[in-house]
Scaffold this active site. Structure first.
Site, mmCIF file in Angstrom:
data_model
loop_
_atom_site.group_PDB
_atom_site.id
_atom_site.type_symbol
_atom_site.label_atom_id
_atom_site.label_comp_id
_atom_site.label_asym_id
_atom_site.label_seq_id
_atom_site.Cartn_x
_atom_site.Cartn_y
_atom_site.Cartn_z
ATOM 1 N N GLY A 145 45.076 32.747 42.227
ATOM 2 C CA GLY A 145 44.482 33.323 41.014
ATOM 3 C C GLY A 145 44.820 32.472 39.804
ATOM 4 O O GLY A 145 45.027 32.978 38.705
ATOM 5 N N LEU A 193 43.177 30.430 37.913
ATOM 6 C CA LEU A 193 42.265 30.192 36.790
ATOM 7 C C LEU A 193 42.067 31.445 35.935
ATOM 8 O O LEU A 193 41.277 31.437 34.993
ATOM 9 C CB LEU A 193 40.907 29.679 37.294
ATOM 10 C CG LEU A 193 40.955 28.398 38.136
ATOM 11 C CD1 LEU A 193 39.548 27.928 38.485
ATOM 12 C CD2 LEU A 193 41.717 27.277 37.435
ATOM 13 N N GLY A 194 42.786 32.509 36.238
ATOM 14 C CA GLY A 194 42.679 33.735 35.453
ATOM 15 C C GLY A 194 43.490 33.641 34.170
ATOM 16 O O GLY A 194 44.046 32.591 33.835
ATOM 17 N N GLN A 195 43.567 34.761 33.446
ATOM 18 C CA GLN A 195 44.221 34.761 32.131
ATOM 19 C C GLN A 195 45.672 34.310 32.241
ATOM 20 O O GLN A 195 46.106 33.390 31.563
ATOM 21 C CB GLN A 195 44.147 36.168 31.509
ATOM 22 C CG GLN A 195 44.627 36.194 30.062
ATOM 23 C CD GLN A 195 45.120 37.556 29.607
ATOM 24 O OE1 GLN A 195 45.436 38.422 30.402
ATOM 25 N NE2 GLN A 195 45.194 37.743 28.302
ATOM 26 N N LEU A 196 46.424 34.963 33.126
ATOM 27 C CA LEU A 196 47.843 34.643 33.259
ATOM 28 C C LEU A 196 48.033 33.327 34.021
ATOM 29 O O LEU A 196 48.815 32.460 33.630
ATOM 30 C CB LEU A 196 48.524 35.801 34.010
ATOM 31 C CG LEU A 196 50.015 35.845 34.114
ATOM 32 C CD1 LEU A 196 50.676 35.775 32.746
ATOM 33 C CD2 LEU A 196 50.445 37.130 34.838
ATOM 34 N N ILE A 233 39.472 31.826 43.646
ATOM 35 C CA ILE A 233 38.234 32.113 44.393
ATOM 36 C C ILE A 233 37.043 31.399 43.765
ATOM 37 O O ILE A 233 35.988 31.280 44.364
ATOM 38 C CB ILE A 233 38.001 33.636 44.478
ATOM 39 C CG1 ILE A 233 36.968 33.962 45.550
ATOM 40 C CG2 ILE A 233 37.611 34.233 43.129
ATOM 41 C CD1 ILE A 233 37.033 35.376 46.061
ATOM 42 N N ARG A 234 37.205 30.917 42.527
ATOM 43 C CA ARG A 234 36.113 30.184 41.884
ATOM 44 C C ARG A 234 36.593 28.824 41.399
ATOM 45 O O ARG A 234 37.792 28.596 41.261
ATOM 46 C CB ARG A 234 35.528 31.000 40.736
ATOM 47 C CG ARG A 234 36.545 31.592 39.807
ATOM 48 C CD ARG A 234 35.917 32.635 38.930
ATOM 49 N NE ARG A 234 34.720 32.084 38.298
ATOM 50 C CZ ARG A 234 33.964 32.748 37.434
ATOM 51 N NH1 ARG A 234 34.273 33.967 37.100
ATOM 52 N NH2 ARG A 234 32.903 32.189 36.893
ATOM 53 N N TYR A 261 43.820 50.911 40.038
ATOM 54 C CA TYR A 261 44.651 49.751 39.684
ATOM 55 C C TYR A 261 46.132 50.134 39.764
ATOM 56 O O TYR A 261 46.941 49.432 40.380
ATOM 57 C CB TYR A 261 44.279 49.316 38.270
ATOM 58 C CG TYR A 261 45.077 48.172 37.704
ATOM 59 C CD1 TYR A 261 44.963 46.887 38.214
ATOM 60 C CD2 TYR A 261 45.929 48.380 36.614
ATOM 61 C CE1 TYR A 261 45.678 45.834 37.661
ATOM 62 C CE2 TYR A 261 46.633 47.327 36.058
ATOM 63 C CZ TYR A 261 46.507 46.058 36.587
ATOM 64 O OH TYR A 261 47.212 45.014 36.028
HETATM 65 C C1 AKB Z 1 44.901 45.887 32.191
HETATM 66 O O1 AKB Z 1 44.616 46.325 31.070
HETATM 67 O O2 AKB Z 1 44.358 46.255 33.236
HETATM 68 C C2 AKB Z 1 46.031 44.891 32.288
HETATM 69 C C3 AKB Z 1 47.344 45.559 32.511
HETATM 70 C C4 AKB Z 1 48.039 46.249 31.407
HETATM 71 O O3 AKB Z 1 47.850 45.535 33.592
HETATM 72 N N1 AKB Z 1 46.075 44.080 31.103
#
Ligand code: AKB
Length: 331
Positions: free
Chosen positions: A8, A10-13, A35-36, A142
């Site tokens: 992962g 290339l994502g934000q973190l 993945i991209r 999540y």
């Molecule tokens: C989200 O908003 O889903 C994330 C997090 C706080 O895990 N930035």
């Protein structure tokens, strides 16, 4: 010498941890996967990169063996709002991706960093100065994957002696890479909007308090915990870490120190608001301070100064500040 794999990447973190780790250990020592491969081409060209689905254990094993990897940063995951739109996909990517990374780590004796989140808490968790060890009954998919991930990482440590470590990140704010699909994305978008159009329509109510952190502190937390003395770690996979807690109204007030006529309006997103309302207002991070010396450097004032200055410089230099287009690409 460490040899690191970032899933992962290339994502934000991932894209900012990748830069920091390549600066620290050398570009060839830090192998990236995602993945991209159609974003952040500069990062892709600076060192080894593979386009891989994080659930593909066979391919990840081959890469780990080919590069003699000893540490995996597993950062591939769907964020909270996206996960609510497609809970089954969120479970698949967040859980099977993590399980794949842990299995590869077990087979090849790698250490693993996995981020958990303030999303691992729920409405029955104490809301203010949420303790390290407390009730975790999240109501979002999540959050469910984050709690399960914390437990899975603990399991791999106790059962197989895999050196798993992690932190519970709050919302992360960065001037470089846009987030995608998170509940806390507003806190990044608001700065881009302030610099480009002096107004922002916020998806969360103005008095919604959430914990946040500036990217340099988030990167430093990940690197510091992976370099910490293992004997000092009583917790492992889910350290509370925080820098600041604020609501949209307070953030707008700090922005007005730089953009006096900045306008904040609201178009509440019910999904994001429900998620935000179920999360803590602020975390207590004493265990991280004591066990591995966690100490953030930015607060709301210094982060706002830095974000506005950096975004204004990018705008003045003609670099793209097309937030919506960049965000759509990332999603
Ligand atoms: C989200 O908003 O889903 C994330 C997090 C706080 O895990 N930035």
């Amino acid at each position: 010498m460490k040899r690191i794999l970032i899933n992962g990447s290339l994502g934000q973190l991932g894209s900012e941890i990748a830069v920091a780790l390549r600066t620290r250990y050398g570009a060839d020592q830090v192998v990236l996967t995602d993945i991209r491969d159609d974003i952040n081409t500069e990062l892709i060209e600076q060192g080894p990169f593979y386009k891989v689905d994080c659930r593909d254990g066979k391919r990840l094993s081959e890469i780990v063996n080919e590069h003699s990897i000893d540490t995996i940063y597993h950062l591939a995951a769907l964020l909270s709002a996206t996960s609510e739109r497609d809970p089954l996909l969120a479970w698949d990517i967040n859980m099977n991706g993590l399980m794949t990374a842990l299995e590869v780590a077990r087979e090849s004796s790698c250490a693993v960093f996995t981020p958990s989140s303030i999303g691992s808490f729920g409405p029955t968790t104490p809301k203010d100065f949420t303790p390290q060890d407390t009730v975790q009954r999240p109501t979002s998919m999540y959050g469910i994957t984050k709690v399960a991930g914390e437990l899975l990482c603990d399991y791999y440590h106790h059962r197989y002696d895999v050196d798993t470590r992690g932190v519970r990140y709050p919302g992360i704010i960065s001037s470089m890479t846009p987030p995608g699909g998170g509940t806390t994305d507003y806190a990044v978008e608001i700065y881009y909007a302030a610099v480009t159009s002096k107004s922002y329509e916020c998806p969360l109510a103005g008095n919604t308090y959430l914990d946040m952190m500036y990217m340099p502190d988030a990167v430093s937390a990940a690197i510091r915990i992976m370099e910490a003395d293992p004997d000092a770690l009583r917790h492992r996979n889910a350290f509370n870490v925080t820098s600041m807690s604020f609501c949209p109204e307070e953030q707008a007030a700090y922005i007005r120190n730089h953009v006096p006529d900045f306008q904040l309006t609201y178009a509440i997103d019910p999904v994001k608001q429900a998620i935000a309302d179920s999360w803590p207002n602020s975390l207590e991070d004493y265990a991280a301070q004591v066990e591995w010396g966690w100490k953030p450097t930015y607060d709301l004032a210094s982060m706002t100064d830095d974000m506005i200055r950096t975004l204004r410089e990018r705008k003045a230099n003609g670099l793209p500040l097309n937030w919506q287009a960049e965000k759509r690409k990332a999603e």
